[in-house]
Design an enzyme around this catalytic site. Sequence first.
Site: not given
Length: 320
Positions: A53, A212-213, A215-216, A218-220
Amino acid sequence: MEYTNLGRTGLKVSRLCLGTMNFGPKTTEPDSFAIMDRALEHGINFFDTADVYGWKKGEGITEQIIGRWFAQGGGRREKTVIATKVYGDMGDWPNEARLSALHIRRACEASLRRLQTDYIDLYQMHHVFRDSPWEEIWQAYEILVQQGKVIYAGSSNFAGWHITKANEAAKQRHFMGLVSEQSKYSLLERTVEMEVVPACLDYGLGMIPWSPLGGGVLGGRPEAEGRRTEGWAKDTYEKKGDQLDKWYALCAEIGEQPADAALAWLLHQPVVTAPIIGPRTMAQLDGSLRAVEIKFDADTLKKIDEIFPGFKTSPEHYAW
């Protein structure tokens, strides 16, 4: 914050794991320090990183940032269960990558220096490596455990049969073996339910979902700016927009933010120890705490499965 055991171990970790991949490339060092301090304030004691990372080969920038944060003292290291990884390219010379015994031991020493600590709580193999036999891998891990430099071993991106081979080989050596698996797992990516999840449950591995989202998305809905308009996340929304719109509508119906609900769904899965949250800002970190409080009833879980169908265990998923 709620806590649970990491797989079959006695180690207690928070139900959310702080992902640090943004530290350095997208989040400044001062902001990274502030996010880690806030995570401890919220009771998040489980941090995940990797030697690669920072994305400058061989430098381990993110581990260095965490190490300088540890060096401030104040109980930061003692309060933190730190998980890092070995496998990726840390140089251009032979044996500066993958899972030879030589690289595992060298990479561990390098991570310890960067993290400014004398032990790693959870040392994860970042990917399966088919060229190294398990006798070699476990011998390297056994030495690190005996030296007090590693406490637990984990995997990432393993198939179910890889977990089986690993832990059967460890059993023959009277070694604890894998205690966790870090897999890509979300409402949008449930393939692991066929074989990886059953293997984890059978061998007592705690699953640590990454992305868990999705890549984003699922968050909106995609925003005008930010991660959700970039690369594969944008492509995902374009391909699965109808499905995602149903998800956003359900979240509005139950009165929860989509990102919180997506994390909460993972926390309802018995195999999951802690999904990895990767906040770039303090606001994103603070907002994620709501996920731990959400409890879905059976009807809501059924509606979620109707939007995002899951997988049965193999072979029942595709055979009688």
